[in-house]
Structures are given as structure tokens and as C-alpha cells.
Design a protein around this motif. Structure first.
Motif, PDB file in Angstrom:
ATOM      1  N   ASN A  68       0.858  -1.184   0.000  1.00 33.02           N
ATOM      2  CA  ASN A  68       0.000   0.000   0.000  1.00 33.02           C
ATOM      3  C   ASN A  68       0.894   1.233   0.000  1.00 33.02           C
ATOM      4  N   ALA A  69       1.259   1.681  -1.191  1.00 30.61           N
ATOM      5  CA  ALA A  69       2.200   2.802  -1.320  1.00 30.61           C
ATOM      6  C   ALA A  69       1.652   4.083  -0.706  1.00 30.61           C
ATOM      7  N   GLY A  70       0.369   4.347  -0.857  1.00 29.86           N
ATOM      8  CA  GLY A  70      -0.219   5.573  -0.319  1.00 29.86           C
ATOM      9  C   GLY A  70      -0.076   5.651   1.187  1.00 29.86           C
ATOM     10  N   LEU A  71      -0.470   4.595   1.877  1.00 30.36           N
ATOM     11  CA  LEU A  71      -0.341   4.589   3.334  1.00 30.36           C
ATOM     12  C   LEU A  71       1.107   4.480   3.779  1.00 30.36           C
ATOM     13  N   PHE A  72       1.930   3.836   2.978  1.00 30.40           N
ATOM     14  CA  PHE A  72       3.349   3.735   3.305  1.00 30.40           C
ATOM     15  C   PHE A  72       3.968   5.134   3.404  1.00 30.40           C
ATOM     16  N   TYR A  73       3.696   5.970   2.398  1.00 33.17           N
ATOM     17  CA  TYR A  73       4.252   7.327   2.405  1.00 33.17           C
ATOM     18  C   TYR A  73       3.525   8.258   3.370  1.00 33.17           C
ATOM     19  N   LEU A  74       2.272   7.967   3.645  1.00 35.71           N
ATOM     20  CA  LEU A  74       1.493   8.776   4.584  1.00 35.71           C
ATOM     21  C   LEU A  74       1.808   8.424   6.040  1.00 35.71           C
ATOM     22  N   SER A  75       2.394   7.270   6.279  1.00 35.16           N
ATOM     23  CA  SER A  75       2.605   6.757   7.636  1.00 35.16           C
ATOM     24  C   SER A  75       3.272   7.735   8.600  1.00 35.16           C
ATOM     25  N   PRO A  76       4.334   8.444   8.225  1.00 35.38           N
ATOM     26  CA  PRO A  76       4.927   9.371   9.197  1.00 35.38           C
ATOM     27  C   PRO A  76       3.956  10.465   9.632  1.00 35.38           C
ATOM     28  N   PHE A  77       3.190  10.996   8.689  1.00 36.55           N
ATOM     29  CA  PHE A  77       2.233  12.051   9.020  1.00 36.55           C
ATOM     30  C   PHE A  77       1.062  11.495   9.827  1.00 36.55           C
ATOM     31  N   LEU A  78       0.615  10.302   9.434  1.00 39.59           N
ATOM     32  CA  LEU A  78      -0.469   9.653  10.153  1.00 39.59           C
ATOM     33  C   LEU A  78      -0.034   9.316  11.582  1.00 39.59           C
ATOM     34  N   ALA A  79       1.201   8.879  11.747  1.00 36.23           N
ATOM     35  CA  ALA A  79       1.721   8.571  13.083  1.00 36.23           C
ATOM     36  C   ALA A  79       1.756   9.828  13.956  1.00 36.23           C
ATOM     37  N   LEU A  80       2.170  10.953  13.389  1.00 34.22           N
ATOM     38  CA  LEU A  80       2.171  12.206  14.149  1.00 34.22           C
ATOM     39  C   LEU A  80       0.754  12.626  14.526  1.00 34.22           C
ATOM     40  N   PHE A  81      -0.165  12.544  13.568  1.00 33.00           N
ATOM     41  CA  PHE A  81      -1.555  12.929  13.795  1.00 33.00           C
ATOM     42  C   PHE A  81      -2.190  12.053  14.877  1.00 33.00           C
ATOM     43  N   LEU A  82      -2.041  10.736  14.718  1.00 26.35           N
ATOM     44  CA  LEU A  82      -2.626   9.818  15.695  1.00 26.35           C
ATOM     45  C   LEU A  82      -1.903   9.870  17.041  1.00 26.35           C
ATOM     46  N   GLY A  83      -0.595  10.052  16.990  1.00 28.69           N
ATOM     47  CA  GLY A  83       0.169  10.168  18.231  1.00 28.69           C
ATOM     48  C   GLY A  83      -0.254  11.382  19.041  1.00 28.69           C
ATOM     49  N   ARG A  84      -0.480  12.496  18.359  1.00 27.44           N
ATOM     50  CA  ARG A  84      -0.944  13.709  19.049  1.00 27.44           C
ATOM     51  C   ARG A  84      -2.337  13.498  19.616  1.00 27.44           C
ATOM     52  N   ALA A  85      -3.222  12.889  18.826  1.00 31.36           N
ATOM     53  CA  ALA A  85      -4.578  12.618  19.309  1.00 31.36           C
ATOM     54  C   ALA A  85      -4.540  11.682  20.516  1.00 31.36           C
ATOM     55  N   LEU A  86      -3.673  10.683  20.462  1.00 30.18           N
ATOM     56  CA  LEU A  86      -3.539   9.748  21.579  1.00 30.18           C
ATOM     57  C   LEU A  86      -3.019  10.459  22.822  1.00 30.18           C
ATOM     58  N   TRP A  87      -2.026  11.318  22.654  1.00 31.98           N
ATOM     59  CA  TRP A  87      -1.471  12.071  23.781  1.00 31.98           C
ATOM     60  C   TRP A  87      -2.542  12.952  24.416  1.00 31.98           C
ATOM     61  N   LEU A  88      -3.315  13.650  23.589  1.00 28.88           N
ATOM     62  CA  LEU A  88      -4.385  14.495  24.112  1.00 28.88           C
ATOM     63  C   LEU A  88      -5.420  13.657  24.860  1.00 28.88           C
ATOM     64  N   TRP A  89      -5.745  12.481  24.315  1.00 29.67           N
ATOM     65  CA  TRP A  89      -6.714  11.598  24.962  1.00 29.67           C
ATOM     66  C   TRP A  89      -6.189  11.093  26.301  1.00 29.67           C
ATOM     67  N   LEU A  90      -4.914  10.689  26.324  1.00 32.00           N
ATOM     68  CA  LEU A  90      -4.334  10.163  27.565  1.00 32.00           C
ATOM     69  C   LEU A  90      -4.229  11.231  28.652  1.00 32.00           C
ATOM     70  N   THR A  91      -3.901  12.449  28.266  1.00 31.97           N
ATOM     71  CA  THR A  91      -3.716  13.523  29.238  1.00 31.97           C
ATOM     72  C   THR A  91      -5.015  14.257  29.552  1.00 31.97           C
ATOM     73  N   GLY A  92      -6.069  13.991  28.778  1.00 34.35           N
ATOM     74  CA  GLY A  92      -7.345  14.653  29.013  1.00 34.35           C
ATOM     75  C   GLY A  92      -7.379  16.094  28.543  1.00 34.35           C
ATOM     76  N   ARG A  93      -6.435  16.475  27.726  1.00 36.42           N
ATOM     77  CA  ARG A  93      -6.390  17.852  27.208  1.00 36.42           C
ATOM     78  C   ARG A  93      -7.307  17.997  26.007  1.00 36.42           C
ATOM     79  N   LYS A  94      -7.681  19.222  25.748  1.00 36.64           N
ATOM     80  CA  LYS A  94      -8.533  19.526  24.603  1.00 36.64           C
ATOM     81  C   LYS A  94      -7.671  19.754  23.370  1.00 36.64           C
ATOM     82  N   ALA A  95      -8.185  19.302  22.242  1.00 39.78           N
ATOM     83  CA  ALA A  95      -7.479  19.480  20.973  1.00 39.78           C
ATOM     84  C   ALA A  95      -7.734  20.875  20.433  1.00 39.78           C
ATOM     85  N   ASP A  96      -6.778  21.368  19.659  1.00 39.74           N
ATOM     86  CA  ASP A  96      -6.950  22.621  18.931  1.00 39.74           C
ATOM     87  C   ASP A  96      -7.832  22.288  17.730  1.00 39.74           C
TER      88      ASP A  96
END
Length: 122
Positions: A68-96
Motif C-alpha cells: 500500500n504505497a499511499g499509506l506507506f508514504y502517509l505513515s509518518p504524518f499519520l503517526a504524528l496525527f494519531l500520536g498527538r490525538a492519543l497524547w491528548l486523549w491520555l492527558t485529558g487535554r482539549k485538541a486545537d
């Protein structure tokens, strides 16, 4: 228990389920089939993600890209996006919300375009 511990427990369960699924797929070669591909014969934007992640777990970058070339190249950005969402969820902070909406819309647009483009050559 506080909310953070509960969320860490949920995260741990999901990570364990993912690891068990990875071990199962690597041992048997059997994964969950894509219902869109099964019904239509077309590849959805996520088709091949199990093969991609299994290949990455072996360090096989070429096979991961081929799955899956599309997701392969998108993976770093997707990891940052999901990682930030996960961090906000774990800490209970509100997203921008404007940033989250723009990033989410960009991801959706990319996936829709990728879903179309990958089926043009079929």
C-alpha cells in the motif's frame, strides 16, 4: 483508579490485541479480508495495510511499499496525527479544533484520492 490509568489500560489492551493479530498473521498468513474488495473487487485506501505492517515488522520496506504505497508514504504524518490525538486523549487535554479539523480533512482527502488513483490501473 483515575481516568488516566483507565485510558492507559484501554491503550494496553488495544496494543496487545494488535500484537496478537500481528503474530497470528505472521504465523498463519491469514488476515481479515477487506469487505469492500471482497464485494467490489476494488481496493479501498486501506487494502494491504495488514501486509504492509507485517512487512514492516520484518524490516521489508520494499514489500511494505508494494502492499500500500499511499499509506506507506502517509505513515509518518499519520503517526504524528494519531500520536498527538492519543497524547491528548491520555492527558485529558482539549485538541486545537481548527488544526485538528484541517489535518483530519487533509487525511480524508488524501485517502479518497488514493482510493481512486490506486484503482485506475486495475
Amino acid at each position: 483508579m483515575n481516568l488516566r490509568h483507565d485510558r492507559l489500560r484501554v491503550l494496553g489492551i488495544w496494543l496487545a490485541v494488535g500484537l496478537v493479530y500481528l503474530i497470528w498473521v505472521r504465523a498463519t498468513g491469514w488476515g481479515i479480508p477487506c469487505p469492500i474488495h471482497t464485494v467490489t473487487g476494488l481496493e479501498c485506501p486501506g487494502c494491504g495495510i495488514t501486509r504492509m505492517l507485517t512487512a514492516l515488522s520484518r524490516g521489508d520496506w520494499a514489500s511494505a511499499r508494494a502492499a500500500n504505497a499511499g499509506l506507506f508514504y502517509l505513515s509518518p504524518f499519520l503517526a504524528l496525527f494519531l500520536g498527538r490525538a492519543l497524547w491528548l486523549w491520555l492527558t485529558g487535554r482539549k485538541a486545537d479544533k481548527p488544526v485538528l479539523r484541517i489535518a483530519g480533512a487533509g487525511l480524508v482527502i488524501f485517502l479518497v484520492v488514493w482510493g481512486i488513483v490506486r484503482n485506475l490501473s486495475l
